[in-house]
Scaffold this active site. Structure first.
Site, short mmCIF file in Angstrom:
data_model
loop_
_atom_site.label_atom_id
_atom_site.label_comp_id
_atom_site.label_asym_id
_atom_site.label_seq_id
_atom_site.Cartn_x
_atom_site.Cartn_y
_atom_site.Cartn_z
N CYS A 18 8.06 -11.44 3.60
CA CYS A 18 9.34 -11.16 4.22
C CYS A 18 10.50 -11.59 3.34
O CYS A 18 10.32 -12.21 2.30
CB CYS A 18 9.44 -11.90 5.54
SG CYS A 18 7.99 -11.68 6.57
N GLY A 45 10.68 -6.33 3.28
CA GLY A 45 10.16 -6.10 4.62
C GLY A 45 10.92 -5.00 5.31
O GLY A 45 12.15 -5.01 5.35
N ASN A 119 9.14 -16.87 5.45
CA ASN A 119 8.49 -16.00 4.49
C ASN A 119 7.28 -16.76 3.94
O ASN A 119 7.46 -17.81 3.33
CB ASN A 119 9.45 -15.64 3.36
CG ASN A 119 8.78 -14.90 2.20
OD1 ASN A 119 9.27 -14.92 1.09
ND2 ASN A 119 7.66 -14.25 2.45
N GLY A 120 6.11 -16.23 4.18
CA GLY A 120 4.90 -16.90 3.68
C GLY A 120 3.76 -16.74 4.66
O GLY A 120 3.78 -15.86 5.52
N TYR A 259 5.46 -7.26 -9.00
CA TYR A 259 5.78 -6.15 -8.09
C TYR A 259 6.84 -6.45 -7.05
O TYR A 259 7.73 -5.65 -6.82
CB TYR A 259 4.49 -5.71 -7.38
CG TYR A 259 4.73 -4.72 -6.27
CD1 TYR A 259 5.06 -3.40 -6.56
CD2 TYR A 259 4.65 -5.10 -4.93
CE1 TYR A 259 5.29 -2.49 -5.55
CE2 TYR A 259 4.88 -4.19 -3.91
CZ TYR A 259 5.20 -2.89 -4.23
OH TYR A 259 5.44 -1.99 -3.23
P1 AMP Z 1 -2.61 1.68 -3.91
O1 AMP Z 1 -2.33 3.10 -3.65
O2 AMP Z 1 -3.21 1.00 -2.71
O3 AMP Z 1 -3.38 1.41 -5.15
O4 AMP Z 1 -1.18 0.98 -4.05
C1 AMP Z 1 -0.74 0.64 -5.30
C2 AMP Z 1 0.75 0.63 -5.37
O5 AMP Z 1 1.34 -0.04 -4.25
C3 AMP Z 1 1.14 -0.14 -6.60
O6 AMP Z 1 1.46 0.78 -7.58
C4 AMP Z 1 2.32 -0.97 -6.19
O7 AMP Z 1 3.49 -0.32 -6.63
C5 AMP Z 1 2.27 -1.00 -4.70
N1 AMP Z 1 1.78 -2.29 -4.19
C6 AMP Z 1 0.98 -3.16 -4.77
N2 AMP Z 1 0.73 -4.21 -3.97
C7 AMP Z 1 1.41 -3.99 -2.85
C8 AMP Z 1 1.57 -4.72 -1.64
N3 AMP Z 1 0.96 -5.87 -1.42
N4 AMP Z 1 2.38 -4.20 -0.69
C9 AMP Z 1 3.00 -3.04 -0.90
N5 AMP Z 1 2.87 -2.31 -2.01
C10 AMP Z 1 2.09 -2.77 -2.98
#
Ligand code: AMP
Length: 489
Positions: A18, A45, A119-120, A259
């Site tokens: 968050c 979020g 957040n956590g 990210y």
């Molecule tokens: P996926 O399609 O599940 O492989 O999602 C990968 C993409 O989602 C990555 O390219 C990141 O940009 C993004 N991503 C990675 N980790 C997260 C996360 N925990 N929550 C939201 N987006 C994520």
């Protein structure tokens, strides 16, 4: 107390990733600042947003499901008059998106209301909840934030400050916390410093935010990060700080740098865009390939793609156009919707990529949905070769400290070789950045970070019940578990 009530039943377990924002101000317009601060933290979020303000006597809370701009309007901000306040944007992928789970939540300590934004993710929630229930405490949700609030509420200490300190002494895991009492703002960061938390100043007014980008939006100056293990207390006498908890191992979440945090934010006095650019340069050095053009999976892959181009001297180009009005696809709850989500979000620039050998850079692969769809799109649009480069190592281990990325089984890289994944994604080559190169790009000592999602080394021990949860969590997607396909373009 003003609240918006839309109760529904839940038994969902939550993990929170968050954004938090707090202001101690000399005028009454604190809600407006928080509204803008939360807008800047929207990427942290998108499920719900809320603001709590104190006018010195009472605390008003307004929160609802949706984006900050959907939740707040001139009408509902107007009554939020007060000079101290906190705000929250909530993200979770496992918990259901219901009003009751939105924050700030509020409770009573003796005869005084307080509000809390977190957040956590705590690691000893179950244990604490059971203890509290034995003492007769009742819970409305299964959130760890409610457990923290209940510990404060049921404390027998004389004043709220001591009650908060007592509660903090009992919780484990990750927490960047803001607590609002009628006349004080408390900011607390866990001793590992998993989640970011920064302190700012706007003409003498104190601001606390998850990220520095939220300070910029209201023209506040960055002062410093809240230290791991520190509690900051702001009241009419100014700001006080105490190191509350012993810090044996700082372990900032490295995924914030890869990210989550916004590229215009700063951590360790370093700009996140620059760090990601360096990750891209390291990737070019470590995983070179002959190609005509480097493109990114926008937006999160872009800084590293530009860095890869700089490092490899292969020109950077825009190959995918992003529809900026669609939320993070990952956040969409079911596998089916997530799959449509990628198409909604990205469209290839055919004339640019036709006939080209492409290096496609993304920040991470979780389940592989995004990469798989992107690759298909690019081949259909005429790409001659696709070389996938990922600016982080393979994700293999679930996060218990606030990033709800997947259960162990969901990770594409789980139990698959690099070659299996390459075939599944249907690309000509696939390479990930190594942990050592990642550390080099960040330019800080390796032992300052948590790499658990890559190497399984968890700085705070994970109780068995939580580990089982993350492994066996009910997940309809398991039936659609990815099959390694042959390399048919
Ligand atoms: P996926 O399609 O599940 O492989 O999602 C990968 C993409 O989602 C990555 O390219 C990141 O940009 C993004 N991503 C990675 N980790 C997260 C996360 N925990 N929550 C939201 N987006 C994520």
């Amino acid at each position: 107390m003003m609240t918006k009530i839309k109760f529904k039943k839940t038994g969902a377990k939550l993990s929170e990733k968050c954004g938090v924002f707090g202001v101690y101000c000399s005028n009454e317009n604190v809600a407006e600042f928080i509204f803008y601060g939360l807008q800047a933290l929207q990427h942290r979020g998108q499920e719900s947003a809320g603001i709590a303000v104190s006018d010195g006597e009472d605390i008003l809370v307004f929160k609802d499901l949706g984006l900050v701009s959907q939740v707040f309007s001139e009408q509902n901000l107007a009554p939020l008059v007060g000079s101290i306040g906190i705000g929250h944007t909530r993200y979770s992928t496992t918990g259901r998106n219901i009003w009751k789970n939105s924050q700030p939540i509020y409770r009573m300590f003796k005869d005084e209301v307080f509000a809390i934004a977190h957040n956590g993710n705590l690691t000893n929630t179950e244990e604490l909840r059971k203890e509290q229930m034995k003492r007769g405490v009742r819970f409305e949700t299964t959130t760890d934030t409610e457990v923290i609030a209940s510990l404060i509420e049921s404390s027998e200490r004389d004043n709220m400050e001591d009650a908060i300190k007592e509660a903090i002494g009992k919780i484990k895991g990750s927490y960047s916390l803001l607590i609002l009492s009628k006349d004080k703002l408390f900011a607390i960061r866990d001793p590992h410093g998993f989640r970011p938390l920064v302190l700012g100043d706007r003409e003498g007014e104190h601001i606390i935010a998850s990220e520095t980008c939220a300070l910029d939006i209201i023209d506040a100056q960055f002062i410093r990060e809240v230290d791991p293990g520190e509690i900051i207390i702001i009241d009419k006498n100014g700001l006080r700080s105490q190191m509350m908890l012993p810090v044996d191992r700082v372990s900032m979440c490295v995924f914030e740098l890869i990210y989550f945090s916004r590229p215009d934010s700063y951590l360790y006095n370093k700009n996140i865009f620059e760090i990601r650019h360096k990750m891209g340069q390291e990737l070019a050095r470590e995983c070179p390939v002959e190609a005509d053009m480097v493109i990114s999976v926008p937006d999160s892959g872009t800084p590293a793609a530009i860095g890869y181009s700089a490092g490899s001297k292969i020109p950077y180009g825009e190959g995918l156009i992003k529809n900026r009005y669609i939320g993070r696809t990952f956040i969409l709850p079911t596998q089916e919707i997530r799959e449509i989500g990628v198409k909604l979000k990205l469209n290839p620039l055919r004339d640019v990529i036709k006939g080209k050998r492409l290096v496609v850079v993304d920040d991470s692969i979780v389940r592989g949905n995004t990469s798989k769809k992107v690759v298909k799109m690019l081949y259909l649009a005429g790409a001659k070769e696709i070389h996938m480069r990922i600016s982080s190592p393979p994700l293999l281990h679930p996060c218990y400290y606030g990033i709800d990325m997947a259960t162990k089984k969901d990770f594409l890289a789980n139990h698959r070789t690099l070659e299996d994944i390459r075939k599944y994604l249907n690309v000509d080559s696939l390479k990930y950045l190594s942990i050592d190169s990642l550390v080099r790009a960040i330019g800080e000592p390796k032992d300052k970070f948590c790499f658990a999602c890559f190497n399984g080394d968890y700085p705070v021990p994970i109780p068995e019940n939580l580990q089982l949860d993350k492994y066996f969590m009910e997940n309809p997607d398991y039936e659609n578990e990815v099959k390694v396909s042959s390399n048919a373009k």
